[in-house]
Scaffold this active site. Structure first.
Site, PDB file in Angstrom:
ATOM      1  N   LEU A   1      16.734   1.998 -11.176  1.00 35.84           N
ATOM      2  CA  LEU A   1      17.710   1.569 -12.165  1.00 35.84           C
ATOM      3  C   LEU A   1      18.408   0.301 -11.693  1.00 35.84           C
ATOM      4  CD1 LEU A   1      19.253   5.067 -12.951  1.00 35.84           C
ATOM      5  CD2 LEU A   1      17.721   3.730 -14.422  1.00 35.84           C
TER       6      LEU A   1
ATOM      7  N   HIS B   1      42.508   9.306 -30.341  1.00 35.06           N
ATOM      8  CA  HIS B   1      41.949   9.932 -31.545  1.00 35.06           C
ATOM      9  C   HIS B   1      41.914   8.893 -32.671  1.00 35.06           C
ATOM     10  CE1 HIS B   1      41.185  12.890 -34.657  1.00 35.06           C
ATOM     11  NE2 HIS B   1      42.102  12.284 -35.374  1.00 35.06           N
TER      12      HIS B   1
ATOM     13  N   LYS C   1      16.646  -3.940 -24.637  1.00 35.48           N
ATOM     14  CA  LYS C   1      17.880  -3.657 -25.382  1.00 35.48           C
ATOM     15  C   LYS C   1      18.036  -4.609 -26.564  1.00 35.48           C
ATOM     16  CE  LYS C   1      17.677  -0.833 -22.987  1.00 35.48           C
ATOM     17  NZ  LYS C   1      16.836  -0.529 -21.830  1.00 35.48           N
TER      18      LYS C   1
HETATM   19  P1  FAD Z   1      13.217  -6.259  -9.904  1.00 38.00           P
HETATM   20  O1  FAD Z   1      14.142  -6.407 -11.028  1.00 38.00           O
HETATM   21  O2  FAD Z   1      11.866  -5.717 -10.168  1.00 38.00           O
HETATM   22  O3  FAD Z   1      13.095  -7.701  -9.269  1.00 38.00           O
HETATM   23  C1  FAD Z   1      12.247  -7.984  -8.200  1.00 38.00           C
HETATM   24  C2  FAD Z   1      11.900  -9.445  -8.245  1.00 38.00           C
HETATM   25  O4  FAD Z   1      11.242  -9.770  -7.041  1.00 38.00           O
HETATM   26  C3  FAD Z   1      10.947  -9.833  -9.370  1.00 38.00           C
HETATM   27  O5  FAD Z   1      11.468 -10.906 -10.111  1.00 38.00           O
HETATM   28  C4  FAD Z   1       9.676 -10.248  -8.649  1.00 38.00           C
HETATM   29  O6  FAD Z   1       9.032 -11.345  -9.290  1.00 38.00           O
HETATM   30  C5  FAD Z   1      10.204 -10.677  -7.306  1.00 38.00           C
HETATM   31  N1  FAD Z   1       9.240 -10.549  -6.218  1.00 38.00           N
HETATM   32  C6  FAD Z   1       8.446  -9.481  -5.939  1.00 38.00           C
HETATM   33  N2  FAD Z   1       7.744  -9.701  -4.819  1.00 38.00           N
HETATM   34  C7  FAD Z   1       8.104 -10.935  -4.394  1.00 38.00           C
HETATM   35  C8  FAD Z   1       7.725 -11.723  -3.284  1.00 38.00           C
HETATM   36  N3  FAD Z   1       6.872 -11.260  -2.354  1.00 38.00           N
HETATM   37  N4  FAD Z   1       8.269 -12.957  -3.151  1.00 38.00           N
HETATM   38  C9  FAD Z   1       9.167 -13.431  -4.081  1.00 38.00           C
HETATM   39  N5  FAD Z   1       9.564 -12.707  -5.128  1.00 38.00           N
HETATM   40  C10 FAD Z   1       9.042 -11.483  -5.273  1.00 38.00           C
HETATM   41  N6  FAD Z   1      17.168  -0.148 -15.660  1.00 38.00           N
HETATM   42  C11 FAD Z   1      18.428   0.119 -16.083  1.00 38.00           C
HETATM   43  O7  FAD Z   1      19.291   0.417 -15.260  1.00 38.00           O
HETATM   44  N7  FAD Z   1      18.768   0.031 -17.414  1.00 38.00           N
HETATM   45  C12 FAD Z   1      17.851  -0.295 -18.354  1.00 38.00           C
HETATM   46  O8  FAD Z   1      18.185  -0.362 -19.539  1.00 38.00           O
HETATM   47  C13 FAD Z   1      16.521  -0.554 -17.948  1.00 38.00           C
HETATM   48  N8  FAD Z   1      15.571  -0.892 -18.860  1.00 38.00           N
HETATM   49  C14 FAD Z   1      14.302  -1.165 -18.433  1.00 38.00           C
HETATM   50  C15 FAD Z   1      13.344  -1.471 -19.388  1.00 38.00           C
HETATM   51  C16 FAD Z   1      12.045  -1.752 -19.001  1.00 38.00           C
HETATM   52  C17 FAD Z   1      11.020  -2.107 -20.041  1.00 38.00           C
HETATM   53  C18 FAD Z   1      11.706  -1.751 -17.610  1.00 38.00           C
HETATM   54  C19 FAD Z   1      10.317  -2.097 -17.160  1.00 38.00           C
HETATM   55  C20 FAD Z   1      12.650  -1.433 -16.658  1.00 38.00           C
HETATM   56  C21 FAD Z   1      13.961  -1.126 -17.059  1.00 38.00           C
HETATM   57  N9  FAD Z   1      14.943  -0.775 -16.141  1.00 38.00           N
HETATM   58  C22 FAD Z   1      16.217  -0.482 -16.555  1.00 38.00           C
HETATM   59  C23 FAD Z   1      14.665  -0.708 -14.698  1.00 38.00           C
HETATM   60  C24 FAD Z   1      15.183  -1.990 -14.004  1.00 38.00           C
HETATM   61  O9  FAD Z   1      14.571  -3.105 -14.604  1.00 38.00           O
HETATM   62  C25 FAD Z   1      14.879  -1.951 -12.518  1.00 38.00           C
HETATM   63  O10 FAD Z   1      15.393  -0.760 -11.956  1.00 38.00           O
HETATM   64  C26 FAD Z   1      15.529  -3.138 -11.827  1.00 38.00           C
HETATM   65  O11 FAD Z   1      15.065  -4.347 -12.360  1.00 38.00           O
HETATM   66  C27 FAD Z   1      15.229  -3.093 -10.328  1.00 38.00           C
HETATM   67  O12 FAD Z   1      15.827  -4.200  -9.720  1.00 38.00           O
HETATM   68  P2  FAD Z   1      15.248  -4.811  -8.370  1.00 38.00           P
HETATM   69  O13 FAD Z   1      16.177  -5.918  -8.011  1.00 38.00           O
HETATM   70  O14 FAD Z   1      15.019  -3.753  -7.383  1.00 38.00           O
HETATM   71  O15 FAD Z   1      13.806  -5.379  -8.726  1.00 38.00           O
HETATM   72  P1  NAI Z   2       9.308   7.658 -16.345  1.00 36.72           P
HETATM   73  O1  NAI Z   2       9.134   8.193 -14.978  1.00 36.72           O
HETATM   74  O2  NAI Z   2      10.654   7.638 -16.966  1.00 36.72           O
HETATM   75  O3  NAI Z   2       8.386   8.462 -17.374  1.00 36.72           O
HETATM   76  C1  NAI Z   2       7.019   8.561 -17.199  1.00 36.72           C
HETATM   77  C2  NAI Z   2       6.535   9.745 -18.025  1.00 36.72           C
HETATM   78  O4  NAI Z   2       5.128   9.731 -18.023  1.00 36.72           O
HETATM   79  C3  NAI Z   2       6.976  11.085 -17.471  1.00 36.72           C
HETATM   80  O5  NAI Z   2       7.469  11.862 -18.533  1.00 36.72           O
HETATM   81  C4  NAI Z   2       5.704  11.666 -16.875  1.00 36.72           C
HETATM   82  O6  NAI Z   2       5.666  13.060 -16.898  1.00 36.72           O
HETATM   83  C5  NAI Z   2       4.669  11.055 -17.805  1.00 36.72           C
HETATM   84  N1  NAI Z   2       3.335  10.928 -17.236  1.00 36.72           N
HETATM   85  C6  NAI Z   2       2.985  10.613 -15.981  1.00 36.72           C
HETATM   86  N2  NAI Z   2       1.650  10.555 -15.881  1.00 36.72           N
HETATM   87  C7  NAI Z   2       1.149  10.822 -17.106  1.00 36.72           C
HETATM   88  C8  NAI Z   2      -0.155  10.885 -17.650  1.00 36.72           C
HETATM   89  N3  NAI Z   2      -1.225  10.663 -16.904  1.00 36.72           N
HETATM   90  N4  NAI Z   2      -0.290  11.182 -18.968  1.00 36.72           N
HETATM   91  C9  NAI Z   2       0.799  11.409 -19.758  1.00 36.72           C
HETATM   92  N5  NAI Z   2       2.059  11.359 -19.279  1.00 36.72           N
HETATM   93  C10 NAI Z   2       2.228  11.053 -17.983  1.00 36.72           C
HETATM   94  O7  NAI Z   2       8.653   6.204 -16.282  1.00 36.72           O
HETATM   95  P2  NAI Z   2       8.700   4.996 -17.306  1.00 36.72           P
HETATM   96  O8  NAI Z   2       9.133   5.451 -18.646  1.00 36.72           O
HETATM   97  O9  NAI Z   2       7.410   4.298 -17.148  1.00 36.72           O
HETATM   98  O10 NAI Z   2       9.853   4.110 -16.690  1.00 36.72           O
HETATM   99  C11 NAI Z   2       9.726   3.596 -15.350  1.00 36.72           C
HETATM  100  C12 NAI Z   2      11.060   3.423 -14.720  1.00 36.72           C
HETATM  101  O11 NAI Z   2      11.795   2.401 -15.369  1.00 36.72           O
HETATM  102  C13 NAI Z   2      11.876   4.691 -14.773  1.00 36.72           C
HETATM  103  O12 NAI Z   2      12.004   5.165 -13.451  1.00 36.72           O
HETATM  104  C14 NAI Z   2      13.198   4.296 -15.297  1.00 36.72           C
HETATM  105  O13 NAI Z   2      14.212   4.619 -14.393  1.00 36.72           O
HETATM  106  C15 NAI Z   2      13.152   2.774 -15.454  1.00 36.72           C
HETATM  107  N6  NAI Z   2      13.651   2.462 -16.787  1.00 36.72           N
HETATM  108  C16 NAI Z   2      14.967   2.714 -17.050  1.00 36.72           C
HETATM  109  C17 NAI Z   2      15.472   2.507 -18.294  1.00 36.72           C
HETATM  110  C18 NAI Z   2      16.896   2.840 -18.559  1.00 36.72           C
HETATM  111  O14 NAI Z   2      17.634   3.030 -17.605  1.00 36.72           O
HETATM  112  N7  NAI Z   2      17.323   2.899 -19.803  1.00 36.72           N
HETATM  113  C19 NAI Z   2      14.663   1.992 -19.399  1.00 36.72           C
HETATM  114  C20 NAI Z   2      13.283   1.802 -19.021  1.00 36.72           C
HETATM  115  C21 NAI Z   2      12.828   2.016 -17.756  1.00 36.72           C
END
Ligand code: FAD
Ligand code: NAI
Length: 468
Positions: free
Chosen positions: A322, A447, A54
């Site tokens: 999420l 509005h 973000k």
């Molecule tokens: P995580 O955030 O993955 O945290 C798990 C933690 O556990 C990690 O720090 C890891 O190091 C630690 N861990 C793992 N195994 C062990 C172990 N055995 N011992 C000790 N520590 C361990 N979601 C949204 O809702 N909004 C967004 O805008 C959004 N943007 C995203 C953008 C990107 C690029 C990515 C990759 C994801 C995004 N997500 C977003 C998804 C979101 O980050 C995840 O859904 C969320 O972080 C999940 O939370 P969690 O607590 O389950 O796990």
């Molecule tokens: P995603 O599941 O959103 O999208 C993956 C895409 O890749 C899908 O459209 C799928 O059809 C396509 N795909 C799968 N295999 C493929 C292949 N072999 N070749 C081409 N296309 C292929 O997964 P993404 O974008 O990696 O995000 C992972 C997770 O992180 C999501 O579940 C999302 O919820 C979370 N996330 C959430 C954000 C948010 O809430 N704003 C921002 C970023 C991530």
């Protein structure tokens, strides 16, 4: 409550699920520790996910506005706006540092012990964290998820050519051509960042449309908007291999249903085809837990696994990956452990894609409602009819509300708008309270605001919007 255990609650993982669970457990008077293998707290979300993405989306949007001349129609003439990518990255790193440091502060404030190191089960009540062994009456697994690899496409973030989302958050220069594999949330958000900074971006998607799982109209119309912005979207295409020579990658692609192979050259390739639960190295078997065939840990309504006293939340469990889903489950799991009734309504978890415009959804898609056989009505209101959006020259998108034709209860809402992520909260709350489309239509909206489009879409369910 500790009995003979070191802790009442040990949380493994400090992402939005884990750190929130730990704080809530401590607030409820439970002696709590949180194990984290990363150097900083906050998990994927704060370190390499929601927050840094973000930060770059915000910064790149400002840059594009300043650089593209888009502000001139408002009488703002900017000449010579330049990109300082190093500074943009530094500001992102600063925001991440402030927020991860904030969790450290909250842990101290709430007396949560941060145990540094990788956690693995010795038994259902014993976990090895680094070289220490800790016992706890209750354990919450909150280990999150990591990138799904794509066979034949080797990710190496250090070379900045074939990268995953973490690598795409720290490219040292703007690639000329970026290929994003996967037209999902990460691909479109991080693809937007680099497109705004000057890259030509091609999205290669396996399915026939981007954003699987979303409402069909939204999938079609958002693709049109992204194409208008300059994205190239190559749907129904699969990547079968990737070779890197010098600073260039060559991808081999084929039509998803078979056909002739072709190649695409790129300066950067972002692999974003989904994420998988983190259970490797946890020694789940020693606690008596087995992951399902998707690698997820199944839980009951109280977030307890098949082993009493061991809970799981967030990305490591089934459901959308999420941060807010993980957080709410963290609160609920801690409340169940403390003998309270935790509540998460898994039918109403909003989703937001933070592109421009944003794409937000809650509840069911039109396809899901149709499939369920419910008789339904749709109200749709375009931002081209919303006075604030028109004034701001911000008319891409619409609000779509789906309601039960008999009861008028709102079943789902889908918004494409620059403010969709903020606006969806109103519908989520309305749906939590069991609102009808008429309840929304007769709620006074200020509005001029974009939110009036929600009211008009609700009026549209009864066929009576005013401004179209
Ligand atoms: P995580 O955030 O993955 O945290 C798990 C933690 O556990 C990690 O720090 C890891 O190091 C630690 N861990 C793992 N195994 C062990 C172990 N055995 N011992 C000790 N520590 C361990 N979601 C949204 O809702 N909004 C967004 O805008 C959004 N943007 C995203 C953008 C990107 C690029 C990515 C990759 C994801 C995004 N997500 C977003 C998804 C979101 O980050 C995840 O859904 C969320 O972080 C999940 O939370 P969690 O607590 O389950 O796990
Ligand atoms: P995603 O599941 O959103 O999208 C993956 C895409 O890749 C899908 O459209 C799928 O059809 C396509 N795909 C799968 N295999 C493929 C292949 N072999 N070749 C081409 N296309 C292929 O997964 P993404 O974008 O990696 O995000 C992972 C997770 O992180 C999501 O579940 C999302 O919820 C979370 N996330 C959430 C954000 C948010 O809430 N704003 C921002 C970023 C991530």
């Amino acid at each position: 409550m500790t009995d003979n255990f070191d802790y009442d609650v040990l949380v493994i993982g400090s992402g939005p699920g884990g750190y929130v669970a730990a704080i809530r457990a401590a607030q409820l008077g439970l002696k709590t520790a949180c194990a984290e293998s990363r150097e900083t707290l906050g998990g994927t979300c704060l370190n390499v996910g929601c927050i840094p993405s973000k930060a770059l989306l915000h910064a790149s949007e400002i840059y594009e506005e300043a650089h593209s001349g888009a502000l001139e129609k408002f009488g703002v003439k900017l000449t010579g706006a330049k990109l300082d990518l190093k500074q943009m990255m530094a500001e992102k790193t600063k925001a991440v540092g402030e927020l991860t440091g904030g969790i450290e502060f909250l842990f101290k404030k709430n007396k949560v012990d941060w145990l540094k190191g990788h956690g693995s089960f010795e038994s259902a009540n014993t976990v090895k964290v680094g070289d220490k062994t800790v016992t706890a009456k209750n354990i919450i697994i909150a280990t999150g998820s990591s990138v799904t690899p794509l066979p034949g496409v080797d990710i190496d973030n250090s070379k900045h050519i074939v990268v995953d989302s973490t690598g795409a958050l720290e490219l040292p220069k703007v690639p000329k051509h970026m290929v994003v594999i996967g037209g999902g949330v990460i691909g479109l958000e991080l693809g937007s960042v680099w497109r705004r900074l000057g890259a030509e971006v091609t999205v290669v998607e396996f399915l026939d449309k981007i954003l699987p799982g979303m409402d069909g109209d939204v999938r079609k119309d958002s693709a049109r908007i992204f194409k208008k912005q300059g994205f190239k979207i190559q749907a129904s295409t699969k990547v079968t291999g990737c070779t890197v020579k010098g600073k260039k990658a060559t991808l081999t692609v084929e039509p998803a249903k078979g056909g002739d192979a072709s190649t695409i050259e790129a300066d950067a390739v972002l692999v974003a085809i989904g994420r998988k639960p983190n259970t490797d190295g946890l020694a789940l078997d020693k606690a008596g837990i087995t992951a399902n065939d998707r690698g997820q840990i199944e839980v009951g309504h109280d977030f307890q696994t098949n082993v009493p006293g061991v809970y799981a939340i967030g990305d490591v469990t089934p459901g959308p990956m999420l941060a807010h889903k993980a957080e709410d489950e963290g609160v609920a799991a801690a409340e169940f452990i403390a003998g309270q009734q935790g509540i998460v309504n898994h039918d109403l978890i909003p989703g937001v894609v933070y592109t421009h415009p944003e794409i937000a959804n809650i509840g069911k898609t039109e396809e899901e409602v149709k499939e369920s056989g419910i008789d339904y009505k749709v109200g749709k209101f375009p931002f081209a009819g919303n006075s604030r959006a028109k004034t701001n020259r911000d008319t891409d998108g619409y609000v779509k509300i789906i309601a039960d034709a008999k009861t008028d209860r709102v079943l789902g809402a889908h918004i494409i708008s620059s403010l969709a992520g903020t606006m969806i909260a109103q519908v989520v709350q309305a749906m939590e309270f069991g609102a009808t489309s008429e309840d929304i239509a007769y709620t006074c909206h200020a509005h001029p605001t974009h939110s009036e489009a929600i009211k008009e879409a609700a009026m549209g369910v009864q066929g009576k919007p005013i401004h179209i």
